[in-house]
Design an enzyme around this catalytic site. Structure first.
Site, short mmCIF file in Angstrom:
data_model
loop_
_atom_site.label_atom_id
_atom_site.label_comp_id
_atom_site.label_asym_id
_atom_site.label_seq_id
_atom_site.Cartn_x
_atom_site.Cartn_y
_atom_site.Cartn_z
N SER A 172 39.14 21.74 -0.31
CA SER A 172 39.28 23.06 0.30
C SER A 172 37.97 23.81 0.21
O SER A 172 37.12 23.52 -0.64
CB SER A 172 40.40 23.86 -0.39
OG SER A 172 40.06 24.08 -1.75
N LYS B 297 38.70 23.33 19.87
CA LYS B 297 37.94 22.08 19.96
C LYS B 297 36.81 22.23 20.96
O LYS B 297 36.82 23.09 21.84
CB LYS B 297 38.85 20.93 20.41
CG LYS B 297 39.93 20.54 19.41
CD LYS B 297 39.33 19.95 18.16
CE LYS B 297 40.37 19.33 17.26
NZ LYS B 297 40.91 18.08 17.80
N CYS C 5 43.51 25.24 22.44
CA CYS C 5 43.03 23.87 22.29
C CYS C 5 42.60 23.60 20.86
O CYS C 5 41.84 22.66 20.60
CB CYS C 5 41.86 23.62 23.24
SG CYS C 5 40.55 24.85 23.13
#
Length: 740
Positions: free
Chosen positions: A542, A423, A420
Site C-alpha cells: 500500500s 486508463k 474507463c
C-alpha cells in the site's frame, strides 16, 4: 521479495509524491455517517456541498439509489406525477456533496465500537452518526399482512407495487387499513387513479376507531364528503383479524374483498433501532433539542426520532426544518464548538390531497379546500424537489496564470473520468512494450495481443496477469470487488482457474483510524471475490497518492489455454455481459446519469465470470471486454487470428441508460483513442457504444456455430444474459459494423 503476508504499512507520503504531497494534500480525519436518505439528510447533503468541512469524510448509507418524497406520493398514486418525479436521486446528490454512497440497508448500530452494520458487507465505522431512516407501515402482528399486504411505507416499495396493480384490466377492489389523514389521502388517490383509467373500483377504508381522529371538525367534514363523492366505503370501530390473498377478515367475521390491501395505520419504527442500546420511546429514538440521542455521537432526525423535549406528531415539515440545525451541530462537534437547539413550531399548515387535483389546507382548526389549494400544494412540492434537480458539478480550480503553452488543450474541457478506470489508450503502451526485448526465458510464452502471459512451472501452465483501476465509486468495498473482477477477467478469458493474487492499494491521505477502516473494507471485498474465484491473497503493498487505486497481480492454472489466436472464419461471437459501463460511469461523474442506471452498472461490474469461463472453455478464442471496448477487443481477436469479424450492433445488450446517455453526447475519456482503432467508422450513438471502454466487462468468445445454441442455453441457465453478437469471416483483420 517473498510475499508471505500482507505488507499494508503506509509509506511516508513525501517519499512518493514529493513536497507538494507533503504540504498541500488534504487529509481526511473524521468519518461522518448518515444512515438513511430521508428528507433531512437529503437537504443536509445539498447544504454540505455548498460548504464542505475540510478533514471530514461524509458517507450516506441507503438501501436504494433513490429516496421517494412523501409529499408527492398521493399525487403519484392518483396519476398526477410520474414515478421519476417522486424520487430524489441519491447517487447524484452524493456525488454533488462529495459523499460516499453505500447502497445497503442498515440492520444494527454498535455504539460501543462506533459501527453501522449492513448485511452482506463490512461494517461502516463512524466518529459521528445521524439516523434518518423514516418509518414503516408494516403490520408484523397482523396475520397474513406480511404475505398479502403492502405497507404504505417505505414509499419506494409501495409505489412499485401500486404501479403494477393500477395497470391491470380487471375490476379493482382495494382496502386501506388505517383511517388517519395518510390513509384517507391514499384511498382517495387510489380510487381517483382507477376511475381515470376506466376501471371499476370498489374501495374500503377500515379503522379501529373513528377516521381522522384528532383532526379539526372542518377537515373531517370536508374529507368525509370527498370519500362519499368517490364512493369509498368507510368501516369504523372495526378490528382487522387477518389479511388474505383476496380479502380482509374483520374480528366480527365480516370479509372485505380486496385484491390490493395496504396498511397506513400509524407510524412504526424499524425494529433494529430498539436494539441499539439508545434511549427510545416505543422504538422511536429519543433526541434532545440538539437532535442528539442518549449517545452524543449519534444524532437522529425525521420520523424515526422522538422529540422528547417538544413532542410533536410525525410530519415532514419538522424533518425539513431540522436539516440546518443538524448540519450546524455535526460541524460544531467536528470543530469542537457549541451546538444549536432545534425548536419546532407548535402548529403548521397541513396540505392534504383529495384524490383529483384538489387539496385541503388546514391550520389552527380552519380548513379550506379546492383547486387553488392543490396548485399551492403542487407549487410547494415542486419547489422542494427542485432543490435536488439539475445539480451541476462543482467547477474545477482555475489553471495558474503562468503555465506551459497548450496546457489547457491537453487537459481538455472536462476532468479525467472514471468510466474507463482512468486508463490510458492501448497505443502508447503497445508501442513501448513492442520496443522491449523479446522474452529470453524458455519457460515464458508471451502471447501477441493477450494481456496475460503463459509460464511453465513444474510441468504446469500458469497464467500471469496484472491490472489496476482508479476509483470509479467512493465505496472502497465495492471498488475492491470491481477491481478484482476486472483483473480476474484476463485469467478467465484464457480458460484458467485463478490461483494466487497480490493486492496493491493506493489510498488518499487519511488519518490512521480512517486508513484502517478503509483498508479493512478493501481487503474484505478483495478476499470475498478472490476466494469465490478459487484464489488466495498471498501478499500486497500500500502507499499514499492522489486518489484511491486498487490493483491485483494474479496467477491461474490451465491445461489448455484459450488465446486470441484460435478464432476461425465461421465462428460465432458470444458476449456474456451488457456493455455501456464507461458511458454510464462517465455520466455519473458529470451528474448526468440516473442513480438506478449507476446502481445497475455497478451490480454488473461485480458479477463474476468464473462460471461463464468454464462453460466457454472449448472456445476457439476468447477475451474479456475492458478498456478497448467491445469492438477493440474483437479487433484484437481478428488481428491475432488473421480473420475479419461482423459485429451486429443491434444485438449487443446494453446497460440501462447507456444508449440514452450516448445520444446526449456522453463519452468516456478513453473513447477518442478507441475510435482511432477503427479509421473511417461513421459515428452514431449505438456504434459509439461499441467503442465504449468497459470496466469488469463480460467475456467475448468465438465458438463453432454448431455449439452456439447449447452454449447460450447453458450460459442463460447459469444467469448470464449471454447473446450472439456476430460472427467471424475470412479476410484481412477488421471489424465490420452491421445494424440490426
Amino acid at each position: 521479495m517473498a510475499l508471505s503476508r500482507l505488507d499494508l504499512r503506509l509509506r511516508p507520503c513525501g517519499a512518493l509524491k514529493g513536497r507538494a504531497m507533503q504540504g498541500n494534500a488534504m487529509i481526511q480525519m473524521r468519518d461522518v455517517v448518515l444512515v438513511g436518505g430521508g428528507h433531512t439528510h437529503a437537504l443536509l447533503l445539498r447544504m454540505w456541498a455548498m460548504k464542505p468541512l475540510a478533514g471530514a469524510r461524509l458517507t450516506l448509507i441507503n438501501p436504494d439509489p433513490t429516496a421517494a418524497y412523501s409529499g408527492m406520493l398521493p399525487g403519484f398514486v392518483a396519476g398526477h406525477y410520474s414515478r421519476d418525479a417522486l424520487d430524489i436521486d441519491l447517487v447524484q446528490l452524493a456525488r454533488f456533496a462529495g459523499a460516499r454512497l453505500i447502497l445497503g440497508a442498515a440492520s444494527a448500530l454498535d455504539v460501543e465500537r462506533g459501527e453501522v452494520h449492513i448485511p452482506g458487507r463490512p461494517s461502516i465505522g463512524y466518529d459521528l452518526c445521524s439516523i434518518d431512516v423514516g418509518i414503516t407501515s408494516a403490520m408484523p402482528d397482523l396475520p397474513g399482512f406480511a404475505e398479502h399486504g403492502i405497507p404504505a411505507k417505505p414509499l419506494a416499495d409501495f409505489a412499485a407495487r401500486w404501479h403494477q396493480f393500477r395497470t391491470g384490466t380487471n375490476p379493482a377492489r382495494i382496502a386501506v387499513i388505517g383511517g388517519g389523514i395518510a390513509g384517507v389521502e391514499l384511498v382517495l388517490a387510489m380510487t381517483h387513479a382507477l376511475r381515470e383509467l376506466g376501471r371499476d373500483a370498489e374501495a374500503h377504508l377500515i379503522d379501529r376507531g373513528a377516521i381522522l381522529k384528532g383532526m379539526a371538525a372542518q377537515t373531517v367534514a370536508k374529507m368525509r364528503a370527498a370519500l362519499d363523492d368517490y364512493g369509498v366505503t368507510v368501516i369504523e370501530d372495526a378490528e382487522v383479524a387477518s389479511v388474505g390473498r383476496d380479502h380482509v377478515t374483520l374480528t366480527d367475521g365480516r370479509q372485505i374483498i380486496s385484491d390490493f390491501t395496504t396498511g397506513a395505520a400509524g407510524a412504526r419504527p424499524y425494529g433494529w433501532l430498539t436494539r441499539t442500546g439508545l434511549d427510545h420511546t416505543d422504538g422511536f429514538l429519543n433526541i434532545s433539542a440538539e437532535l442528539q440521542t442518549s449517545d452524543p455521537r449519534v444524532f437522529a432526525v425525521g420520523d424515526c426520532a422522538a422529540m422528547t423535549h417538544a413532542p410533536r406528531p410525525k410530519a415532514g415539515v419538522y424533518a425539513v426544518r431540522q436539516a440546518p440545525v443538524l448540519l450546524a451541530n455535526l460541524r460544531a462537534c467536528l470543530m469542537e464548538k457549541p451546538l444549536r437547539s432545534y425548536r419546532p413550531q407548535k402548529d403548521y399548515l397541513k396540505l392534504v390531497s383529495m384524490g383529483g387535483k384538489r387539496a385541503l389546507a388546514e391550520r389552527t382548526g380552519y380548513a379550506v379546500s379546492g383547486g387553488l389549494m392543490w396548485r399551492w400544494k403542487d407549487h410547494i412540492d415542486q419547489k422542494f424537489m427542485a432543490r435536488f434537480q439539475d445539480l451541476q458539478p462543482m467547477p474545477p480550480a482555475p489553471l495558474p496564470r503562468d503555465r506551459v503553452a497548450g496546457l489547457a488543450d491537453a487537459l481538455g474541457p472536462k476532468p479525467l473520468c472514471g468510466g474507463c478506470g482512468s486508463k490510458v489508450g492501448r497505443g502508447a503502451l503497445r508501442e513501448v512494450l513492442a520496443a522491449l526485448p523479446a522474452p529470453s526465458r524458455a519457460d515464458i510464452h508471451a502471447l501477441p495481443g493477450d494481456d496475460a502471459a503463459l509460464l511453465r512451472v513444474g510441468g504446469q501452465q500458469q497464467v500471469l496477469s496484472t491490472d489496476h483501476l482508479s476509483s470509479l465509486t467512493d465505496d472502497p468495498y465495492v471498488m475492491a470487488r470491481i477491481a478484482a473482477i476486472h483483473a480476474l477477467g484476463d485469467i478467465w478469458a484464457m480458460g484458467a482457474a485463478p490461483q494466487a493474487a497480490t493486492v496493491s492499494v493506493i489510498l488518499p491521505r487519511l488519518s490512521d483510524a480512517l486508513t484502517k477502516r478503509t483498508l479493512s473494507e478493501i481487503m474484505t471485498g478483495a478476499s470475498e471475490v478472490l476466494r469465490e474465484a478459487g484464489a488466495d491473497i498471498v501478499g500486497g503493498h500500500s502507499s499514499v497518492g492522489a486518489a484511491l487505486t486498487i490493483g491485483y497481480s494474479i496467477t491461474g492454472l490451465t491445461e489448455a489455454p484459450v488465446t486470441l489466436a484460435g478464432a476461425r472464419p465461421g465462428d460465432v461471437l458470444i458476449l456474456t455481459k451488457p456493455i455501456g459501463s464507461g458511458t454510464v460511469m462517465a455520466a455519473e461523474m458529470q451528474l448526468q446519469a440516473k442513480g438506478a442506471w449507476v446502481a445497475e452498472a455497478v451490480r454488473y461490474m461485480q458479477r463474476s465470470q468464473a462460471e461463464a469461463s468454464r462453460l466457454l472453455a472449448r472456445a476457439h478464442a476468447m477475451t474479456d471486454v475492458t478498456g478497448f471496448g467491445l469492438a477493440g477487443h474483437l479487433l484484437n481477436i481478428c488481428q491475432a487470428s488473421g480473420c475479419a469479424a461482423e459485429l451486429q450492433t443491434g444485438h449487443v445488450p446494453l446497460l440501462p441508460g447507456a444508449l440514452e446517455l450516448a445520444r446526449q453526447g456522453v463519452r468516456s475519456t478513453l473513447f477518442p483513442q478507441n475510435t482511432a482503432m477503427h479509421p473511417g467508422l461513421q459515428s452514431d450513438p449505438l456504434t459509439d457504444l461499441m467503442l465504449d471502454p468497459q470496466t469488469a466487462g463480460g467475456l467475448l468468445a468465438a465458438i463453432p456455430e454448431a455449439d452456439c445454441p447449447g452454449v447460450l442455453r447453458d450460459l442463460r441457465a447459469a444467469g448470464f444474459p449471454a447473446v450472439r453478437v456476430g460472427h467471424l469471416l475470412a479476410g484481412a483483420p477488421m471489424v465490420k459494423f452491421v445494424t440490426g
